[in-house]
Design a protein around this motif. Structure first.
Motif: not given
Length: 90
Positions: A32-46, A64-76
């Motif tokens: 599981v790829i999890v955001a460690k901090s509030r961020c704009v997600v990138s690189g998921l397509v790659e 990609n391009g979506q703002w997420v909060e800390p702890g958000t699962k972005v990819m499995t």
């Protein structure tokens, strides 16, 4: 990008990769790829292209391009791992 993946892997791994040899095996695990901090997600397509090249099942949970909060699962990704060194001695 997908056409370059074999070259990228060859550059990264070279003649071998001790970490890969230590952790890649036949036991299934879910990565599981999890955001460690509030961020704009990138690189998921790659990342998805890389996992697809390696014949691994991956799922993008946000865009990609979506703002997420800390702890958000972005990819499995369904991975294959070796037993822990602790487990190998049992």
């Amino acid at each position: 990008m997908p056409d370059n993946i074999p070259r990228f892997l060859a550059e990264d791994i070279g003649l071998g990769d001790i970490t890969t040899e230590a952790v890649i095996g036949s036991e299934k695990a879910m990565g599981v790829i999890v955001a460690k901090s509030r961020c704009v997600v990138s690189g998921l397509v790659e990342a998805d292209h890389l996992f697809e090249h390696m014949k691994l099942d991956a799922e993008m949970l946000v865009e990609n391009g979506q703002w997420v909060e800390p702890g958000t699962k972005v990819m499995t990704c369904l991975l294959y791992t070796s037993p822990s060194p602790r487990d190998r001695t049992r």
